[in-house]
Design a protein around this motif. Structure first.
Motif, PDB file in Angstrom:
ATOM      1  N   GLY A   1      38.028  11.172  59.945  1.00  0.00           N
ATOM      2  CA  GLY A   1      37.437   9.844  60.024  1.00  0.00           C
ATOM      3  C   GLY A   1      36.101   9.847  60.745  1.00  0.00           C
ATOM      4  N   GLY A   2      35.678  10.843  61.640  1.00  0.00           N
ATOM      5  CA  GLY A   2      34.709  10.854  62.349  1.00  0.00           C
ATOM      6  C   GLY A   2      34.996   9.890  63.531  1.00  0.00           C
ATOM      7  N   LEU A   3      33.971   9.763  64.241  1.00  0.00           N
ATOM      8  CA  LEU A   3      34.057   8.798  65.417  1.00  0.00           C
ATOM      9  C   LEU A   3      34.156   7.654  65.091  1.00  0.00           C
ATOM     10  CD1 LEU A   3      33.798   8.654  68.846  1.00  0.00           C
ATOM     11  CD2 LEU A   3      31.345   8.631  68.600  1.00  0.00           C
ATOM     12  N   PHE A   4      35.309   6.877  65.403  1.00  0.00           N
ATOM     13  CA  PHE A   4      35.296   5.254  65.133  1.00  0.00           C
ATOM     14  C   PHE A   4      35.378   5.190  63.467  1.00  0.00           C
ATOM     15  CE2 PHE A   4      33.290   5.060  69.191  1.00  0.00           C
ATOM     16  CZ  PHE A   4      34.165   4.742  69.818  1.00  0.00           C
TER      17      PHE A   4
ATOM     18  N   GLN B   1      39.586  13.756  36.587  1.00  0.00           N
ATOM     19  CA  GLN B   1      40.645  14.690  36.094  1.00  0.00           C
ATOM     20  C   GLN B   1      41.702  14.822  37.129  1.00  0.00           C
ATOM     21  OE1 GLN B   1      38.717  18.349  35.072  1.00  0.00           O
ATOM     22  NE2 GLN B   1      37.641  17.355  33.511  1.00  0.00           N
ATOM     23  N   ASN B   2      41.759  14.189  37.953  1.00  0.00           N
ATOM     24  CA  ASN B   2      42.762  13.928  39.170  1.00  0.00           C
ATOM     25  C   ASN B   2      42.954  12.718  39.719  1.00  0.00           C
ATOM     26  OD1 ASN B   2      44.189  14.168  41.724  1.00  0.00           O
ATOM     27  ND2 ASN B   2      43.470  16.447  42.128  1.00  0.00           N
ATOM     28  N   PRO B   3      43.732  11.728  39.235  1.00  0.00           N
ATOM     29  CA  PRO B   3      43.954  10.409  39.626  1.00  0.00           C
ATOM     30  C   PRO B   3      44.464  10.152  41.071  1.00  0.00           C
ATOM     31  CG  PRO B   3      45.167  10.709  37.512  1.00  0.00           C
ATOM     32  CD  PRO B   3      44.597  12.076  38.208  1.00  0.00           C
ATOM     33  N   GLN B   4      45.091  10.916  41.629  1.00  0.00           N
ATOM     34  CA  GLN B   4      45.456  10.741  43.021  1.00  0.00           C
ATOM     35  C   GLN B   4      44.240  11.145  43.993  1.00  0.00           C
ATOM     36  OE1 GLN B   4      48.808  13.859  43.030  1.00  0.00           O
ATOM     37  NE2 GLN B   4      50.465  12.014  42.899  1.00  0.00           N
ATOM     38  N   LEU B   5      43.437  12.079  43.831  1.00  0.00           N
ATOM     39  CA  LEU B   5      42.417  12.169  44.507  1.00  0.00           C
ATOM     40  C   LEU B   5      41.291  11.150  44.375  1.00  0.00           C
ATOM     41  CD1 LEU B   5      40.833  13.725  46.605  1.00  0.00           C
ATOM     42  CD2 LEU B   5      40.063  15.239  44.595  1.00  0.00           C
ATOM     43  N   THR B   6      41.163  10.675  43.236  1.00  0.00           N
ATOM     44  CA  THR B   6      40.160   9.719  42.752  1.00  0.00           C
ATOM     45  C   THR B   6      40.738   8.517  43.377  1.00  0.00           C
ATOM     46  OG1 THR B   6      39.781  10.715  40.620  1.00  0.00           O
ATOM     47  CG2 THR B   6      39.345   8.189  41.094  1.00  0.00           C
ATOM     48  N   ALA B   7      41.987   8.200  43.494  1.00  0.00           N
ATOM     49  CA  ALA B   7      42.356   6.780  44.431  1.00  0.00           C
ATOM     50  C   ALA B   7      42.288   6.997  45.902  1.00  0.00           C
ATOM     51  CB  ALA B   7      44.030   6.644  44.163  1.00  0.00           C
ATOM     52  N   LYS B   8      42.324   8.299  46.337  1.00  0.00           N
ATOM     53  CA  LYS B   8      41.861   8.532  47.875  1.00  0.00           C
ATOM     54  C   LYS B   8      40.594   8.343  48.104  1.00  0.00           C
ATOM     55  CE  LYS B   8      45.876  11.359  49.041  1.00  0.00           C
ATOM     56  NZ  LYS B   8      46.245  12.779  49.476  1.00  0.00           N
ATOM     57  N   LEU B   9      39.512   8.432  47.017  1.00  0.00           N
ATOM     58  CA  LEU B   9      38.031   8.123  47.268  1.00  0.00           C
ATOM     59  C   LEU B   9      37.768   6.835  47.205  1.00  0.00           C
ATOM     60  CD1 LEU B   9      36.956  11.399  44.812  1.00  0.00           C
ATOM     61  CD2 LEU B   9      36.810  11.075  47.394  1.00  0.00           C
ATOM     62  N   ALA B  10      38.651   5.823  46.771  1.00  0.00           N
ATOM     63  CA  ALA B  10      38.244   4.590  46.447  1.00  0.00           C
ATOM     64  C   ALA B  10      38.334   3.806  47.798  1.00  0.00           C
ATOM     65  CB  ALA B  10      38.968   4.133  45.480  1.00  0.00           C
TER      66      ALA B  10
ATOM     67  N   VAL C   1      31.502  16.974  46.641  1.00  0.00           N
ATOM     68  CA  VAL C   1      32.373  17.310  47.770  1.00  0.00           C
ATOM     69  C   VAL C   1      33.739  18.024  47.506  1.00  0.00           C
ATOM     70  CG1 VAL C   1      33.492  15.079  47.841  1.00  0.00           C
ATOM     71  CG2 VAL C   1      33.478  16.473  49.971  1.00  0.00           C
ATOM     72  N   VAL C   2      34.080  19.027  48.238  1.00  0.00           N
ATOM     73  CA  VAL C   2      35.238  19.683  47.839  1.00  0.00           C
ATOM     74  C   VAL C   2      36.232  19.368  49.044  1.00  0.00           C
ATOM     75  CG1 VAL C   2      36.322  22.213  47.557  1.00  0.00           C
ATOM     76  CG2 VAL C   2      33.941  21.593  47.017  1.00  0.00           C
ATOM     77  N   PRO C   3      37.313  18.605  48.215  1.00  0.00           N
ATOM     78  CA  PRO C   3      38.299  18.030  49.350  1.00  0.00           C
ATOM     79  C   PRO C   3      39.199  19.438  49.673  1.00  0.00           C
ATOM     80  CG  PRO C   3      38.182  16.642  47.203  1.00  0.00           C
ATOM     81  CD  PRO C   3      37.461  17.978  47.142  1.00  0.00           C
TER      82      PRO C   3
ATOM     83  N   GLY D   1      41.986   6.428  52.630  1.00  0.00           N
ATOM     84  CA  GLY D   1      41.958   7.621  51.547  1.00  0.00           C
ATOM     85  C   GLY D   1      40.650   8.826  52.137  1.00  0.00           C
ATOM     86  N   LEU D   2      39.630   8.276  52.328  1.00  0.00           N
ATOM     87  CA  LEU D   2      38.767   9.168  52.624  1.00  0.00           C
ATOM     88  C   LEU D   2      38.977   9.827  54.046  1.00  0.00           C
ATOM     89  CD1 LEU D   2      35.725   7.273  51.194  1.00  0.00           C
ATOM     90  CD2 LEU D   2      36.437   9.506  50.579  1.00  0.00           C
ATOM     91  N   LYS D   3      39.393   8.964  55.051  1.00  0.00           N
ATOM     92  CA  LYS D   3      39.924   9.474  56.204  1.00  0.00           C
ATOM     93  C   LYS D   3      40.893  10.698  56.016  1.00  0.00           C
ATOM     94  CE  LYS D   3      39.337   5.238  59.279  1.00  0.00           C
ATOM     95  NZ  LYS D   3      39.827   4.398  59.946  1.00  0.00           N
ATOM     96  N   GLU D   4      42.034  10.308  55.202  1.00  0.00           N
ATOM     97  CA  GLU D   4      42.781  11.380  55.006  1.00  0.00           C
ATOM     98  C   GLU D   4      42.332  12.668  54.480  1.00  0.00           C
ATOM     99  OE1 GLU D   4      46.782  11.982  51.972  1.00  0.00           O
ATOM    100  OE2 GLU D   4      46.183   9.714  52.724  1.00  0.00           O
TER     101      GLU D   4
END
Length: 164
Positions: A23-26, A3-12, A160-162, A16-19
């Motif tokens: 990112g965590g260590l390395f 239901q949120n294409p922009q968020l779905t793209a970041k999850l791919a 997960v709640v972004p 995007g997940l770092k954003e």
């Protein structure tokens, strides 16, 4: 369903997940989350619906949140009934358990973390119908959640709640 294409793209993507989650260590956290989402049997981004909120003046806000993994959002009559039930138990948010859900976490704790023993809010949902409810703690300066990303891996629902 997304239901949120922009968020779905970041999850791919790892970037995007770092954003979304750092990112965590390395970049380890982002890589682990990417592996989870890319290997999911089913996944999506659903609209988060806040059913009840409590602010105890401790610099945190506590929500009872619902979402649906189905194609349709939660219908009006069901939503009204859920809100009423959530309000009836919302005063237990601090004592009965809450979680941040800022990295993918098995929705029911999978018997491995303390939330497994705190079903009061999860029991408001109807998992067989794709309707899930969970408690959420956020900083008092955060805005209310608008989305829940979810993935089913090995038969277990991860959520997960972004950050907004």
């Amino acid at each position: 369903m997304s239901q949120n294409p922009q968020l779905t793209a970041k999850l791919a993507s790892v970037d995007g997940l770092k954003e979304l989650f750092g990112g965590g260590l390395f970049g380890k956290r982002a890589k682990k989350n990417h592996a989870l989402f890319s290997g999911a049997a089913s996944k999506g981004v659903a609209r988060a619906t806040v059913l009840a909120t409590r602010d105890y003046g401790d610099d945190n806000v506590y929500h009872v949140v619902a979402f649906s993994t189905g194609r349709d959002p939660i219908d009006g009559a069901r939503l009204a009934a859920l809100r009423q039930r959530a309000e009836g138990v919302a005063d237990e948010l601090r004592t009965h358990g809450y979680f941040y859900y800022d990295t993918p976490t098995v929705w029911d704790g999978d018997g491995k973390i303390w939330i497994s023993e705190k079903p009061l809010f999860r029991d408001l949902g109807a998992p067989a119908e794709g309707l899930y409810v969970f408690p959420l703690q956020e900083s008092a300066t955060a805005s209310a959640p608008t989305d829940v990303a979810w993935a089913v891996v090995d038969g277990k629902l991860h959520i997960v709640v972004p950050a907004q």
